[in-house]
Design a protein around this motif. Structure first.
Motif, PDB file in Angstrom:
ATOM      1  N   GLU A   1     -15.988  -3.165   1.579  1.00 10.07           N
ATOM      2  CA  GLU A   1     -15.454  -4.189   2.468  1.00 10.07           C
ATOM      3  C   GLU A   1     -16.633  -5.012   2.976  1.00 10.07           C
ATOM      4  O   GLU A   1     -17.720  -4.467   3.171  1.00 10.07           O
ATOM      5  CB  GLU A   1     -14.792  -3.470   3.666  1.00 10.07           C
ATOM      6  CG  GLU A   1     -13.965  -4.364   4.539  1.00 10.07           C
ATOM      7  CD  GLU A   1     -12.540  -4.496   4.000  1.00 10.07           C
ATOM      8  OE1 GLU A   1     -12.201  -3.804   3.022  1.00 10.07           O
ATOM      9  OE2 GLU A   1     -11.780  -5.294   4.564  1.00 10.07           O
TER      10      GLU A   1
ATOM     11  N   HIS B   1      -7.197   1.310   2.289  1.00  7.53           N
ATOM     12  CA  HIS B   1      -8.217   0.301   1.971  1.00  7.53           C
ATOM     13  C   HIS B   1      -9.362   0.484   2.959  1.00  7.53           C
ATOM     14  O   HIS B   1      -9.237   1.279   3.902  1.00  7.53           O
ATOM     15  CB  HIS B   1      -7.648  -1.127   2.030  1.00  7.53           C
ATOM     16  CG  HIS B   1      -6.859  -1.456   3.275  1.00  7.53           C
ATOM     17  ND1 HIS B   1      -6.305  -2.694   3.507  1.00  7.53           N
ATOM     18  CD2 HIS B   1      -6.536  -0.720   4.365  1.00  7.53           C
ATOM     19  CE1 HIS B   1      -5.666  -2.697   4.666  1.00  7.53           C
ATOM     20  NE2 HIS B   1      -5.798  -1.517   5.206  1.00  7.53           N
TER      21      HIS B   1
ATOM     22  N   GLY C   1      -9.814  -9.071  -2.716  1.00 13.37           N
ATOM     23  CA  GLY C   1      -9.209 -10.045  -1.813  1.00 13.37           C
ATOM     24  C   GLY C   1     -10.211 -10.488  -0.763  1.00 13.37           C
ATOM     25  O   GLY C   1     -11.223  -9.829  -0.527  1.00 13.37           O
ATOM     26  N   CYS C   2      -9.901 -11.628  -0.139  1.00 14.61           N
ATOM     27  CA  CYS C   2     -10.795 -12.116   0.905  1.00 14.61           C
ATOM     28  C   CYS C   2     -10.080 -13.168   1.735  1.00 14.61           C
ATOM     29  O   CYS C   2      -8.949 -13.562   1.421  1.00 14.61           O
ATOM     30  CB  CYS C   2     -12.061 -12.718   0.300  1.00 14.61           C
ATOM     31  SG  CYS C   2     -11.740 -14.100  -0.802  1.00 14.61           S
ATOM     32  N   GLY C   3     -10.705 -13.609   2.798  1.00 11.14           N
ATOM     33  CA  GLY C   3     -10.119 -14.668   3.606  1.00 11.14           C
ATOM     34  C   GLY C   3     -10.817 -14.779   4.955  1.00 11.14           C
ATOM     35  O   GLY C   3     -11.722 -14.004   5.266  1.00 11.14           O
TER      36      GLY C   3
ATOM     37  N   ALA D   1     -13.666 -11.888   5.819  1.00  9.84           N
ATOM     38  CA  ALA D   1     -13.736 -10.534   5.281  1.00  9.84           C
ATOM     39  C   ALA D   1     -13.424 -10.594   3.798  1.00  9.84           C
ATOM     40  O   ALA D   1     -12.776 -11.527   3.323  1.00  9.84           O
ATOM     41  CB  ALA D   1     -12.735  -9.628   5.987  1.00  9.84           C
TER      42      ALA D   1
ATOM     43  N   TRP E   1       0.841  -1.199   0.000  1.00  7.35           N
ATOM     44  CA  TRP E   1       0.000   0.000   0.000  1.00  7.35           C
ATOM     45  C   TRP E   1       0.873   1.244   0.000  1.00  7.35           C
ATOM     46  O   TRP E   1       1.446   1.602   1.021  1.00  7.35           O
ATOM     47  CB  TRP E   1      -0.903   0.003   1.226  1.00  7.35           C
ATOM     48  CG  TRP E   1      -1.879  -1.118   1.182  1.00  7.35           C
ATOM     49  CD1 TRP E   1      -3.023  -1.166   0.472  1.00  7.35           C
ATOM     50  CD2 TRP E   1      -1.795  -2.367   1.868  1.00  7.35           C
ATOM     51  NE1 TRP E   1      -3.666  -2.363   0.656  1.00  7.35           N
ATOM     52  CE2 TRP E   1      -2.935  -3.114   1.505  1.00  7.35           C
ATOM     53  CE3 TRP E   1      -0.862  -2.948   2.747  1.00  7.35           C
ATOM     54  CZ2 TRP E   1      -3.180  -4.397   1.999  1.00  7.35           C
ATOM     55  CZ3 TRP E   1      -1.120  -4.210   3.228  1.00  7.35           C
ATOM     56  CH2 TRP E   1      -2.266  -4.929   2.845  1.00  7.35           C
TER      57      TRP E   1
ATOM     58  N   GLY F   1     -12.847  -7.624   0.309  1.00  5.76           N
ATOM     59  CA  GLY F   1     -12.822  -6.226  -0.099  1.00  5.76           C
ATOM     60  C   GLY F   1     -12.533  -6.150  -1.586  1.00  5.76           C
ATOM     61  O   GLY F   1     -11.714  -6.908  -2.097  1.00  5.76           O
TER      62      GLY F   1
ATOM     63  N   SER G   1     -10.427  -1.827   4.892  1.00  6.76           N
ATOM     64  CA  SER G   1     -10.298  -2.810   5.981  1.00  6.76           C
ATOM     65  C   SER G   1     -10.265  -2.198   7.394  1.00  6.76           C
ATOM     66  O   SER G   1     -10.764  -2.834   8.331  1.00  6.76           O
ATOM     67  CB  SER G   1      -9.069  -3.693   5.751  1.00  6.76           C
ATOM     68  OG  SER G   1      -9.218  -4.410   4.544  1.00  6.76           O
TER      69      SER G   1
ATOM     70  N   GLN H   1     -13.658   1.339  -2.415  1.00  4.13           N
ATOM     71  CA  GLN H   1     -13.748  -0.101  -2.158  1.00  4.13           C
ATOM     72  C   GLN H   1     -15.035  -0.384  -1.400  1.00  4.13           C
ATOM     73  O   GLN H   1     -15.633   0.511  -0.801  1.00  4.13           O
ATOM     74  CB  GLN H   1     -12.586  -0.561  -1.254  1.00  4.13           C
ATOM     75  CG  GLN H   1     -11.253  -0.677  -1.963  1.00  4.13           C
ATOM     76  CD  GLN H   1     -10.215  -1.385  -1.092  1.00  4.13           C
ATOM     77  OE1 GLN H   1     -10.323  -1.392   0.140  1.00  4.13           O
ATOM     78  NE2 GLN H   1      -9.219  -1.965  -1.725  1.00  4.13           N
TER      79      GLN H   1
ATOM     80  N   PHE I   1      -4.074  -9.889   7.362  1.00  3.14           N
ATOM     81  CA  PHE I   1      -5.212  -9.916   8.301  1.00  3.14           C
ATOM     82  C   PHE I   1      -6.187 -11.051   8.047  1.00  3.14           C
ATOM     83  O   PHE I   1      -7.216 -11.155   8.712  1.00  3.14           O
ATOM     84  CB  PHE I   1      -5.951  -8.566   8.281  1.00  3.14           C
ATOM     85  CG  PHE I   1      -5.971  -7.928   6.905  1.00  3.14           C
ATOM     86  CD1 PHE I   1      -4.911  -7.134   6.494  1.00  3.14           C
ATOM     87  CD2 PHE I   1      -7.038  -8.140   6.047  1.00  3.14           C
ATOM     88  CE1 PHE I   1      -4.911  -6.552   5.220  1.00  3.14           C
ATOM     89  CE2 PHE I   1      -7.042  -7.555   4.786  1.00  3.14           C
ATOM     90  CZ  PHE I   1      -5.971  -6.751   4.370  1.00  3.14           C
ATOM     91  N   THR I   2      -5.895 -11.898   7.045  1.00  7.28           N
ATOM     92  CA  THR I   2      -6.762 -13.057   6.836  1.00  7.28           C
ATOM     93  C   THR I   2      -5.892 -14.300   6.693  1.00  7.28           C
ATOM     94  O   THR I   2      -4.765 -14.244   6.212  1.00  7.28           O
ATOM     95  CB  THR I   2      -7.644 -12.899   5.577  1.00  7.28           C
ATOM     96  OG1 THR I   2      -6.839 -12.437   4.495  1.00  7.28           O
ATOM     97  CG2 THR I   2      -8.778 -11.924   5.811  1.00  7.28           C
TER      98      THR I   2
ATOM     99  N   PHE J   1      -2.843 -12.063   2.628  1.00  7.71           N
ATOM    100  CA  PHE J   1      -3.094 -10.787   3.286  1.00  7.71           C
ATOM    101  C   PHE J   1      -2.758 -10.985   4.756  1.00  7.71           C
ATOM    102  O   PHE J   1      -3.074 -12.034   5.315  1.00  7.71           O
ATOM    103  CB  PHE J   1      -4.560 -10.357   3.140  1.00  7.71           C
ATOM    104  CG  PHE J   1      -4.960 -10.105   1.711  1.00  7.71           C
ATOM    105  CD1 PHE J   1      -4.631  -8.916   1.075  1.00  7.71           C
ATOM    106  CD2 PHE J   1      -5.654 -11.067   0.993  1.00  7.71           C
ATOM    107  CE1 PHE J   1      -4.980  -8.691  -0.245  1.00  7.71           C
ATOM    108  CE2 PHE J   1      -6.008 -10.855  -0.334  1.00  7.71           C
ATOM    109  CZ  PHE J   1      -5.667  -9.662  -0.953  1.00  7.71           C
TER     110      PHE J   1
ATOM    111  N   GLN K   1     -13.379  -2.486   9.337  1.00 10.50           N
ATOM    112  CA  GLN K   1     -13.625  -3.758  10.054  1.00 10.50           C
ATOM    113  C   GLN K   1     -13.294  -3.622  11.525  1.00 10.50           C
ATOM    114  O   GLN K   1     -14.036  -4.089  12.396  1.00 10.50           O
ATOM    115  CB  GLN K   1     -12.697  -4.856   9.533  1.00 10.50           C
ATOM    116  CG  GLN K   1     -12.966  -5.425   8.180  1.00 10.50           C
ATOM    117  CD  GLN K   1     -11.940  -6.541   7.916  1.00 10.50           C
ATOM    118  OE1 GLN K   1     -11.565  -7.281   8.825  1.00 10.50           O
ATOM    119  NE2 GLN K   1     -11.494  -6.647   6.681  1.00 10.50           N
TER     120      GLN K   1
END
Ligand code: PHE
Length: 357
Positions: free
Chosen positions: A229, A183, A301-303, A324, A165, A326, A185, A227, A269-270, A267, A188
């Motif tokens: 999320e 982002h 992205g996701c996870g 999550a 980023w 996004g 995120s 985005q 965070f996931t 990512f 969240q």
């Protein structure tokens, strides 16, 4: 012999006509309406009393009464129209411009009415799709502390993932502590903190909004972009729920001939993480230049929520799990409307914008 209830009919009619004449304003006349032609008129009372007559007399009496009513109704309407006409004339007179012999004749030009831009419209459509799936819509700040944008998302200061980023920093207090969010995120984190404080878990929410990265704008990137999320925290949530939500969304938004697929990714965070791709909307999966002949376009992205993130906000990862995702709203609009160059979205060229009203 009993006297007919209609014995006094003509006297009643005369009294009602006199009342109509006596009303000098529309307001007064309308106030009298129920008593003259409405339910509370003497004529309505007489109508009800006809039931007491011998059947052979009833028909003639009814006809008589009908005629009387018609006369009174007509007088009322005529008076009403007359008073309305007077009111209109008085209003016009009051508005008249006194310009002597000059005639005022303004030509009115049709006014062009605006409409939401493509990105706003796309955001609303996406919100609608998720609301229909049971999600709420939440909001978060665009200016964030380093903690919300990075640390709470398991991206510590020296973490190489920060390189993903290219961040705009805000010159406030300590250097590199306040950022324009890169982002959605961090929203969240706000949402999970609020839910913990209010003891209001589970969460099923989507969070649309503007984000910023130090990207040089090109056909597929803007420095300020949008985005959306998604966050689910509940009991017994699995990766299958995540895949199901993505696939359901893809069909609902892009149509039943467009599918989704998940590819392993990373990512912080996931865990596990995935990138999700959809069938290329330009070639419908055949392979074309836009999708580099793969038939697929990456959307976001996701996870599954990383335990470190749940820890950071004080959620018990033994009891709760979640996922999550996004993805870019501008990218969705681009795919859906087949816009070759994303920079058109911010050019403000009305010839472009009008196509999407
Ligand atoms: N925030 C990530 C990005 O902007 C996308 C993402 C959101 C990934 C949620 C996983 C979970 O690239």
């Amino acid at each position: 012999m009993t006297t007919s209830p209609l014995a006094e009919l003509s006297a009643h009619v005369a009294a009602l006509l006199a009342r109509i004449d006596a009303a000098t304003t529309l307001h007064d006349l309308l106030a009298e309406e129920p008593f003259i032609i409405g339910k509370r008129s003497i004529l309505s009372t007489l109508q009800k009393s006809l039931g007491a007559l011998a059947p052979e007399d009833r028909k003639a009496a009814g006809a008589l009464l009908q005629e009387a009513r018609r006369g009174v109704d007509e007088a009322f309407m005529t008076r009403r129209e007359g008073l309305e006409r007077e009111n209109r004339a008085a209003a016009l007179e009051a508005d008249r411009l006194d310009l002597g012999d000059v005639v005022v004749s303004q030509v009115s030009v049709p006014v062009a009415v605006g409409h939401p831009g493509i990105v706003s419209a796309t955001q609303r459509e996406l919100e609608d799709v998720f609301v229909a799936m049971g999600f709420t819509v939440s909001d978060g700040p665009e200016v964030e502390s380093d903690w919300y944008n990075f640390e709470a998302l398991n991206i510590p200061p020296a973490h190489p993932a920060r390189g993903m980023w290219d961040t705009f920093y805000v010159d406030l207090g300590e250097p590199e502590t306040v950022v324009l969010r890169t982002h959605t995120s961090p929203t969240q984190i706000h949402l999970m903190e609020q839910a913990v404080a209010a003891a209001s878990l589970p969460i099923h929410s989507v969070m649309p909004g503007r984000c910023y990265r130090r990207d040089t704008p090109d056909a597929r990137h803007l420095a300020a972009f949008h985005q959306i999320e998604g966050l689910v925290v509940d009991r017994g949530i699995t990766f299958a729920d995540l895949a199901g939500v993505i696939e359901t969304f893809t069909h609902a938004y892009f149509g039943s001939d467009i599918s989704s697929r998940l590819r392993p990714a990373f990512f912080p965070f996931t865990e596990p993480s995935a990138e999700f791709e959809i069938t290329c909307t330009i070639c419908r999966g055949e392979g074309c230049r836009t999708c580099s002949l793969t038939g697929w376009i990456e959307l976001g992205g996701c996870g599954m929520l990383d335990p470190a993130v749940l820890d950071a906000v004080g959620i018990d990862g033994e009891e709760w799990s979640g996922f999550a995702f996004g993805f870019g709203i501008d990218r969705c609009a681009q795919m859906r409307h087949q816009i070759a160059d994303m920079r058109a979205l911010i050019d403000n060229d009305v010839r472009f914008l009008r196509q999407f009203s």
